[in-house]
Design a protein around this motif. Structure first.
Motif, mmCIF file in Angstrom:
data_model
loop_
_atom_site.group_PDB
_atom_site.id
_atom_site.type_symbol
_atom_site.label_atom_id
_atom_site.label_comp_id
_atom_site.label_asym_id
_atom_site.label_seq_id
_atom_site.Cartn_x
_atom_site.Cartn_y
_atom_site.Cartn_z
ATOM 1 N N TYR A 143 31.808 56.363 32.211
ATOM 2 C CA TYR A 143 31.397 57.068 33.425
ATOM 3 C C TYR A 143 31.859 58.526 33.415
ATOM 4 C CZ TYR A 143 35.894 54.916 34.750
ATOM 5 O OH TYR A 143 37.160 54.445 34.784
ATOM 6 N N GLY A 164 42.117 40.993 29.559
ATOM 7 C CA GLY A 164 42.735 40.196 28.498
ATOM 8 C C GLY A 164 43.121 38.790 28.927
ATOM 9 N N SER A 220 43.780 37.949 32.639
ATOM 10 C CA SER A 220 42.573 37.736 33.445
ATOM 11 C C SER A 220 41.943 36.380 33.158
ATOM 12 C CB SER A 220 41.549 38.842 33.178
ATOM 13 O OG SER A 220 41.987 40.041 33.768
ATOM 14 N N LEU A 272 37.044 45.385 39.285
ATOM 15 C CA LEU A 272 37.608 45.769 37.994
ATOM 16 C C LEU A 272 38.082 47.204 38.105
ATOM 17 C CD1 LEU A 272 34.860 44.357 35.604
ATOM 18 C CD2 LEU A 272 37.098 43.349 36.106
ATOM 19 N N CYS A 273 39.386 47.370 38.138
ATOM 20 C CA CYS A 273 39.955 48.699 38.309
ATOM 21 C C CYS A 273 40.389 49.265 36.966
ATOM 22 C CB CYS A 273 41.138 48.598 39.257
ATOM 23 S SG CYS A 273 41.950 50.173 39.514
ATOM 24 N N GLY A 274 40.887 48.403 36.105
ATOM 25 C CA GLY A 274 41.329 48.823 34.780
ATOM 26 C C GLY A 274 41.348 47.636 33.842
ATOM 27 N N GLN A 275 41.432 47.936 32.560
ATOM 28 C CA GLN A 275 41.502 46.887 31.529
ATOM 29 C C GLN A 275 42.488 47.379 30.489
ATOM 30 O OE1 GLN A 275 39.122 43.773 31.212
ATOM 31 N NE2 GLN A 275 39.656 44.257 33.327
ATOM 32 N N SER A 315 42.866 46.319 26.915
ATOM 33 C CA SER A 315 41.833 46.537 25.897
ATOM 34 C C SER A 315 41.621 48.003 25.554
ATOM 35 C CB SER A 315 40.495 45.935 26.369
ATOM 36 O OG SER A 315 39.892 46.775 27.319
ATOM 37 N N TYR A 316 42.273 48.911 26.260
ATOM 38 C CA TYR A 316 41.996 50.331 26.022
ATOM 39 C C TYR A 316 42.308 50.736 24.584
ATOM 40 C CZ TYR A 316 41.696 51.045 31.083
ATOM 41 O OH TYR A 316 41.350 50.989 32.403
ATOM 42 N N MET A 350 31.844 40.241 40.205
ATOM 43 C CA MET A 350 32.755 41.080 39.421
ATOM 44 C C MET A 350 32.110 42.457 39.344
ATOM 45 S SD MET A 350 33.940 40.303 35.481
ATOM 46 C CE MET A 350 35.389 39.291 35.771
ATOM 47 N N LYS A 351 32.877 43.489 39.663
ATOM 48 C CA LYS A 351 32.257 44.818 39.664
ATOM 49 C C LYS A 351 33.243 45.896 39.260
ATOM 50 C CE LYS A 351 29.313 47.903 42.330
ATOM 51 N NZ LYS A 351 29.808 49.026 41.545
ATOM 52 N N GLY A 352 32.804 46.744 38.348
ATOM 53 C CA GLY A 352 33.579 47.934 38.030
ATOM 54 C C GLY A 352 33.321 48.996 39.074
ATOM 55 N N PHE A 353 34.308 49.851 39.301
ATOM 56 C CA PHE A 353 34.075 50.915 40.273
ATOM 57 C C PHE A 353 34.741 52.201 39.813
ATOM 58 C CE2 PHE A 353 38.145 51.258 42.567
ATOM 59 C CZ PHE A 353 38.794 50.127 42.109
ATOM 60 N N LEU A 354 34.246 53.263 40.376
ATOM 61 C CA LEU A 354 34.685 54.596 39.978
ATOM 62 C C LEU A 354 34.971 55.368 41.246
ATOM 63 C CD1 LEU A 354 34.892 56.965 37.984
ATOM 64 C CD2 LEU A 354 32.436 57.250 38.215
ATOM 65 N N ASP A 393 32.596 57.809 42.986
ATOM 66 C CA ASP A 393 31.442 57.373 43.781
ATOM 67 C C ASP A 393 31.754 57.309 45.272
ATOM 68 O OD1 ASP A 393 29.940 57.157 41.527
ATOM 69 O OD2 ASP A 393 30.193 54.989 41.307
#
Lengths: 337, 337
Positions: free
Chosen positions: B60, B225, B228, B243-246, B249-250, B272-276, B279
């Motif tokens: 993003y 990971g 979760s 989903l705020c961070g992962q 897996s970064y 389940m939703k990623g967000f920024l 937005d």
């Protein structure tokens, strides 16, 4: 004396369902109680979701009990009624499942009007199948004109309707199916823009990338597994992923190991959501009206694969998992009188 | 002559970031153009999301360019201004990043009021961190009184605020963190109901089940990971997963292999939703007002970990991935004048 042949769950499948998981039994003809009518089964529906209910695990629908009749979408004819709202000879749809006769509460039956659509459409495009595609697209997928929609299991009963809804709203629609024959049908008969055969594509991710030059905005997922891993690599920002089915994992006994999609959902601020038709009952009328209108206008077509004979029900069900069927899989049990 | 020390991205990390990925360079003091002021950095923020921008892949936010200053949340003081809306001495927040000075457009700066909250709060609870927790919970998680919220990375800057928002609305809140000290802090100081140490729990799935006797309604995920995978096994029907961070897996170079969550999302009709955060800019004012009110009422607390010295910025950033930090990680670059 007429007997009622029934199919019960003899044992819970481990892996793919087999003939041994099902038992044929004979019961006496049921006696309708007050509020019930006696119906004779004409057509019954076999659907992938039923595999989930054969497991003894927590899910949105309770598991099927062992040695009880397997429930599912059914169409029949009233053969005995003392209820005012249904008469002998009426055609009805319900959920009494894999048996030749049933005594059913009238409130659990819906009248079928064969002037509106052929009788079997009420188990397919105008039934639970069509409504599932409709609400998954309407409430979660929300495709827009000019966007790209990918549908997995595209030649399945739900998938082919979901894809056509994408075309109706003006999206580019890419299907994924399991034979060249299915691919040709979806492209030539239903107007899908591109259809990929997952059995012969050696690199699904590259194939999706090529088929979706502007990325993937909506992924209507019926299958899960490696196919989904490949599609999800190409989702766009704000993509929507209605989870309708995960047929690749229904027969797994262990957790489904593969690509975790979370990072892709995160970086694309994408939404993934499971949905259940039962949550939309208040909007069924609206959905049926929309689907019926599209069918009449010739914008929405559907395909049925009808196996003849109640005895072949387990076979028809097992066939769902070999990827052979095109469109809605039905079993014809009897002709209306 | 004053020089401007800057930190640039020397190379893209492969796996965990190392000191070699960063270069210190010296530039002349920038000259503000029309519409700009010269700011001197007081505090800068290091955040896990920055690891994502160090990759050269679609996301993003655009990737950081090689040999350019690393951008991120920053607080500073205006040292030179010919603009009417900002005066020398004003404290401001912005995104000019890892450098001691910058010429910044006034429209990209926000005034800081230290009567409202301590200066560093504007990089944390009242800044991007607090707002991230707020919108993830407000727009996606939507916890309700009596529900159960699980937060991973609960001792991180965003996680501890997300968990406290859960408590404010009346939910049972279960945190997951990486040391007994962190667990004790979250439980005793912030009022989390249960906090699990993922480093010493040998069976996270069983621990979650025990900590969440009514299942999981909201899972605010910062880590992904295996953690979760364990939480998702216990989600309830209609669960929501922002989903705020992962962070797990970064640093992976390959696709993130593990449990595909799709079947669990499907059978629980979960979202389940990623967000920024970007937005939600139109709602920042509302979010800051809510967070500020909770801080003043003593309902929302926050923790900062401040490293002293611009030179230690890479070290502070790398520390995010070892799981050592409690709360917001900041670097103090200079005192205000």
């Amino acid at each position: 004396m007429t007997v009622n042949k029934q199919i019960v769950l003899a044992s819970r499948p481990e892996g793919a369902p087999t003939r041994e998981n099902f038992n044929f039994v004979e019961a006496p003809l049921p006696e309708p109680e007050a509020g019930q009518v006696l119906v004779r089964t004409l057509y019954l529906s076999v659907d992938p979701y039923m595999r989930g209910r054969m497991k003894d695990t927590k899910s949105y629908a309770p598991p099927y009990a062992l040695n009880e009749v397997i429930k599912g979408g059914t169409i029949g004819q009233v053969v005995e009624s003392s209820e005012p709202n249904l008469r002998k000879g009426d055609l009805v749809s319900g959920m009494w499942g894999w048996q030749q006769y049933a005594a059913v509460n009238t409130c659990d039956l819906a009248l079928i009007d064969t002037d509106e659509a052929p009788i079997t459409a009420y188990l397919g495009a105008l039934g639970l199948t069509g409504l599932t595609a409709y609400f998954g697209m309407e409430d979660i997928g929300k495709p827009k004109d000019g966007e790209t929609v990918v549908v997995s299991g595209a030649a399945g009963a739900v998938g082919m309707i979901a894809g056509q809804i994408g075309k109706i709203v003006g999206a580019r629609v890419v299907g994924i199916a399991g034979s060249d024959e299915k691919c040709a049908y979806l492209k030539e008969k239903l107007g899908f823009d591109v259809v990929l055969n997952y059995k012969t594509e050696h690199d699904m991710s590259a194939a999706i990338e090529k088929a979706c030059p502007n990325g993937v905005d909506v992924y209507f997922d019926n299958v899960g597994g490696d196919i989904s891993d490949a599609v999800l690599r190409h989702i766009n920002r704000n993509a929507r992923i209605p989870l309708c089915g995960q047929i690749s994992s229904y027969n797994l006994e262990k957790p489904d190991i593969g690509m975790r999609p979370q990072t892709l959902l995160l970086t694309n601020t994408a939404l993934m959501k499971g949905f259940l038709l039962g949550d939309y009952t208040k909007s069924f009328k609206e959905g049926r009206a929309k689907l019926g209108k599209w069918i009449k206008e010739g914008k929405l077509q559907y395909e049925e694969n009808i196996v003849e004979g109640f005895e072949r029900t387990p076979e028809a069900f097992m066939g769902l998992f070999s990827g052979d069927n095109l469109g809605k899989q039905l079993v014809k049990v009897a002709d209306p009188e």
